[in-house]
Design a protein around this motif. Structure first.
Motif, PDB file in Angstrom:
ATOM      1  N   THR A 167      45.741  40.827  27.627  1.00  0.00           N
ATOM      2  CA  THR A 167      44.469  40.896  26.910  1.00  0.00           C
ATOM      3  C   THR A 167      43.359  40.262  27.737  1.00  0.00           C
ATOM      4  O   THR A 167      42.273  40.822  27.877  1.00  0.00           O
ATOM      5  CB  THR A 167      44.584  40.197  25.536  1.00  0.00           C
ATOM      6  OG1 THR A 167      45.584  40.875  24.782  1.00  0.00           O
ATOM      7  CG2 THR A 167      43.270  40.231  24.785  1.00  0.00           C
ATOM      8  N   LEU A 168      43.645  39.096  28.308  1.00  0.00           N
ATOM      9  CA  LEU A 168      42.656  38.424  29.155  1.00  0.00           C
ATOM     10  C   LEU A 168      42.294  39.301  30.345  1.00  0.00           C
ATOM     11  O   LEU A 168      41.113  39.470  30.672  1.00  0.00           O
ATOM     12  CB  LEU A 168      43.198  37.075  29.643  1.00  0.00           C
ATOM     13  CG  LEU A 168      42.307  36.337  30.650  1.00  0.00           C
ATOM     14  CD1 LEU A 168      40.997  35.906  29.994  1.00  0.00           C
ATOM     15  CD2 LEU A 168      43.039  35.138  31.216  1.00  0.00           C
ATOM     16  N   TYR A 169      43.286  39.871  31.002  1.00  0.00           N
ATOM     17  CA  TYR A 169      43.034  40.722  32.160  1.00  0.00           C
ATOM     18  C   TYR A 169      42.191  41.942  31.779  1.00  0.00           C
ATOM     19  O   TYR A 169      41.279  42.314  32.500  1.00  0.00           O
ATOM     20  CB  TYR A 169      44.344  41.159  32.819  1.00  0.00           C
ATOM     21  CG  TYR A 169      45.020  40.074  33.632  1.00  0.00           C
ATOM     22  CD1 TYR A 169      44.373  38.892  33.968  1.00  0.00           C
ATOM     23  CD2 TYR A 169      46.324  40.235  34.083  1.00  0.00           C
ATOM     24  CE1 TYR A 169      44.996  37.913  34.725  1.00  0.00           C
ATOM     25  CE2 TYR A 169      46.953  39.251  34.848  1.00  0.00           C
ATOM     26  CZ  TYR A 169      46.284  38.097  35.164  1.00  0.00           C
ATOM     27  OH  TYR A 169      46.896  37.132  35.912  1.00  0.00           O
ATOM     28  N   ARG A 170      42.504  42.544  30.625  1.00  0.00           N
ATOM     29  CA  ARG A 170      41.708  43.685  30.166  1.00  0.00           C
ATOM     30  C   ARG A 170      40.254  43.266  29.942  1.00  0.00           C
ATOM     31  O   ARG A 170      39.327  44.001  30.275  1.00  0.00           O
ATOM     32  CB  ARG A 170      42.293  44.275  28.888  1.00  0.00           C
ATOM     33  CG  ARG A 170      43.284  45.385  29.154  1.00  0.00           C
ATOM     34  CD  ARG A 170      43.570  46.218  27.921  1.00  0.00           C
ATOM     35  NE  ARG A 170      44.071  45.446  26.802  1.00  0.00           N
ATOM     36  CZ  ARG A 170      45.337  45.092  26.625  1.00  0.00           C
ATOM     37  NH1 ARG A 170      46.241  45.458  27.502  1.00  0.00           N
ATOM     38  NH2 ARG A 170      45.709  44.400  25.573  1.00  0.00           N
ATOM     39  N   GLN A 171      40.059  42.080  29.378  1.00  0.00           N
ATOM     40  CA  GLN A 171      38.697  41.586  29.131  1.00  0.00           C
ATOM     41  C   GLN A 171      37.947  41.369  30.443  1.00  0.00           C
ATOM     42  O   GLN A 171      36.770  41.713  30.546  1.00  0.00           O
ATOM     43  CB  GLN A 171      38.740  40.274  28.324  1.00  0.00           C
ATOM     44  CG  GLN A 171      39.157  40.482  26.887  1.00  0.00           C
ATOM     45  CD  GLN A 171      39.421  39.168  26.153  1.00  0.00           C
ATOM     46  OE1 GLN A 171      39.516  38.109  26.752  1.00  0.00           O
ATOM     47  NE2 GLN A 171      39.543  39.261  24.835  1.00  0.00           N
ATOM     48  N   ASP A 181      40.999  32.743  47.706  1.00  0.00           N
ATOM     49  CA  ASP A 181      40.833  32.706  46.260  1.00  0.00           C
ATOM     50  C   ASP A 181      40.680  34.135  45.741  1.00  0.00           C
ATOM     51  O   ASP A 181      39.658  34.772  45.966  1.00  0.00           O
ATOM     52  CB  ASP A 181      39.597  31.872  45.910  1.00  0.00           C
ATOM     53  CG  ASP A 181      39.336  31.820  44.418  1.00  0.00           C
ATOM     54  OD1 ASP A 181      40.230  32.198  43.631  1.00  0.00           O
ATOM     55  OD2 ASP A 181      38.225  31.396  44.030  1.00  0.00           O
ATOM     56  N   LEU A 182      41.696  34.622  45.054  1.00  0.00           N
ATOM     57  CA  LEU A 182      41.645  35.991  44.535  1.00  0.00           C
ATOM     58  C   LEU A 182      40.806  36.097  43.270  1.00  0.00           C
ATOM     59  O   LEU A 182      40.336  37.177  42.926  1.00  0.00           O
ATOM     60  CB  LEU A 182      43.056  36.520  44.288  1.00  0.00           C
ATOM     61  CG  LEU A 182      43.933  36.661  45.530  1.00  0.00           C
ATOM     62  CD1 LEU A 182      45.302  37.204  45.154  1.00  0.00           C
ATOM     63  CD2 LEU A 182      43.286  37.542  46.578  1.00  0.00           C
ATOM     64  N   GLY A 183      40.620  34.993  42.563  1.00  0.00           N
ATOM     65  CA  GLY A 183      39.756  34.993  41.386  1.00  0.00           C
ATOM     66  C   GLY A 183      40.082  36.119  40.421  1.00  0.00           C
ATOM     67  O   GLY A 183      41.238  36.355  40.077  1.00  0.00           O
ATOM     68  N   ASP A 184      39.042  36.834  40.003  1.00  0.00           N
ATOM     69  CA  ASP A 184      39.193  37.904  39.009  1.00  0.00           C
ATOM     70  C   ASP A 184      40.081  39.049  39.489  1.00  0.00           C
ATOM     71  O   ASP A 184      40.606  39.817  38.682  1.00  0.00           O
ATOM     72  CB  ASP A 184      37.823  38.479  38.630  1.00  0.00           C
ATOM     73  CG  ASP A 184      36.998  37.537  37.768  1.00  0.00           C
ATOM     74  OD1 ASP A 184      37.547  36.504  37.313  1.00  0.00           O
ATOM     75  OD2 ASP A 184      35.814  37.828  37.544  1.00  0.00           O
ATOM     76  N   ILE A 185      40.245  39.179  40.799  1.00  0.00           N
ATOM     77  CA  ILE A 185      41.032  40.285  41.357  1.00  0.00           C
ATOM     78  C   ILE A 185      42.440  40.319  40.766  1.00  0.00           C
ATOM     79  O   ILE A 185      43.013  41.386  40.578  1.00  0.00           O
ATOM     80  CB  ILE A 185      41.091  40.179  42.895  1.00  0.00           C
ATOM     81  CG1 ILE A 185      39.699  40.353  43.478  1.00  0.00           C
ATOM     82  CG2 ILE A 185      42.051  41.181  43.485  1.00  0.00           C
ATOM     83  CD1 ILE A 185      39.589  39.942  44.929  1.00  0.00           C
ATOM     84  N   GLU A 186      42.983  39.151  40.440  1.00  0.00           N
ATOM     85  CA  GLU A 186      44.331  39.089  39.875  1.00  0.00           C
ATOM     86  C   GLU A 186      44.442  39.886  38.582  1.00  0.00           C
ATOM     87  O   GLU A 186      45.521  40.341  38.215  1.00  0.00           O
ATOM     88  CB  GLU A 186      44.749  37.640  39.656  1.00  0.00           C
ATOM     89  CG  GLU A 186      44.971  36.907  40.966  1.00  0.00           C
ATOM     90  CD  GLU A 186      45.501  35.503  40.765  1.00  0.00           C
ATOM     91  OE1 GLU A 186      46.453  35.334  39.975  1.00  0.00           O
ATOM     92  OE2 GLU A 186      44.957  34.583  41.394  1.00  0.00           O
ATOM     93  N   ALA A 187      43.313  40.079  37.897  1.00  0.00           N
ATOM     94  CA  ALA A 187      43.322  40.845  36.646  1.00  0.00           C
ATOM     95  C   ALA A 187      43.765  42.288  36.872  1.00  0.00           C
ATOM     96  O   ALA A 187      44.217  42.954  35.942  1.00  0.00           O
ATOM     97  CB  ALA A 187      41.930  40.821  36.001  1.00  0.00           C
ATOM     98  N   LEU A 188      43.657  42.771  38.104  1.00  0.00           N
ATOM     99  CA  LEU A 188      44.020  44.164  38.396  1.00  0.00           C
ATOM    100  C   LEU A 188      45.508  44.356  38.647  1.00  0.00           C
ATOM    101  O   LEU A 188      45.963  45.471  38.814  1.00  0.00           O
ATOM    102  CB  LEU A 188      43.214  44.670  39.588  1.00  0.00           C
ATOM    103  CG  LEU A 188      41.720  44.851  39.318  1.00  0.00           C
ATOM    104  CD1 LEU A 188      40.962  45.048  40.625  1.00  0.00           C
ATOM    105  CD2 LEU A 188      41.476  46.011  38.378  1.00  0.00           C
ATOM    106  N   GLN A 189      46.295  43.278  38.656  1.00  0.00           N
ATOM    107  CA  GLN A 189      47.708  43.448  38.981  1.00  0.00           C
ATOM    108  C   GLN A 189      48.450  44.313  37.957  1.00  0.00           C
ATOM    109  O   GLN A 189      49.438  44.945  38.295  1.00  0.00           O
ATOM    110  CB  GLN A 189      48.399  42.115  39.204  1.00  0.00           C
ATOM    111  CG  GLN A 189      48.460  41.187  38.038  1.00  0.00           C
ATOM    112  CD  GLN A 189      48.986  39.812  38.442  1.00  0.00           C
ATOM    113  OE1 GLN A 189      49.527  39.640  39.533  1.00  0.00           O
ATOM    114  NE2 GLN A 189      48.816  38.850  37.585  1.00  0.00           N
ATOM    115  N   GLY A 190      47.952  44.395  36.742  1.00  0.00           N
ATOM    116  CA  GLY A 190      48.580  45.256  35.740  1.00  0.00           C
ATOM    117  C   GLY A 190      48.493  46.738  36.079  1.00  0.00           C
ATOM    118  O   GLY A 190      49.234  47.551  35.530  1.00  0.00           O
TER     119      GLY A 190
END
Length: 148
Positions: free
Chosen positions: A9-13, A111-120
């Motif tokens: 959910t956090l990653y989608r946001q 620092d990957l920061g927000d990029i990690e949200a794309l791992q899904g």
């Protein structure tokens, strides 16, 4: 709710925030590297502009059309590489490619920061090209700059 669902959910946001409020969207003034790329399978198109000074990415902006994954990834990428030495930006791109292939990655000081949200995205193989489009444009532009 499990931790995994909360993380999804956090990653989608995070992805939707970058899609609705893109960072670095627009055009750079003056002499810049320009790379146009598209993903013919889904119609994503991106124009990436970068200014490289003293072997660092001094600035980066993008324009384009596409799905939330491709435009969010472009926003995250431009935000992440600004100010980085070219070598580190290329290393970050290689890490991102490995992450999209489902490999374990070690950011080793980056620092990957927000990029990690794309791992899904790795769960949806057809969307990996969407996520990597801006990154491939950056690599192409930097490699062309090296050749010049």
């Amino acid at each position: 709710m499990s931790l995994g669902n909360n993380l999804d959910t956090l990653y989608r946001q995070v992805i939707m925030d970058h899609y609705k409020n893109p960072r670095n969207r627009g055009e750079l003034e003056g002499d810049t590297l320009k790379v146009n790329m598209n993903n013919p399978t889904c119609g994503d198109r991106i124009q990436l502009q970068m200014r490289v000074e003293d072997n660092k990415i001094a600035d980066a902006k993008f324009n384009g059309e596409g799905c939330s994954i491709s435009l969010s990834s472009a926003s995250m990428m431009t935000q992440s590489v600004k100010g980085l030495p070219v070598e580190d930006a290329l290393r970050m791109s290689a890490l991102f490619s490995d992450m999209m292939l489902g490999k374990e990655i070690d950011p080793a000081g980056l620092d990957l920061g927000d990029i990690e949200a794309l791992q899904g995205v790795t769960k949806f193989p057809a969307r990996i090209k969407c996520a990597t489009l801006a990154w491939k444009a950056m690599e192409q532009g930097l490699h062309e700059e090296e050749q010049a």
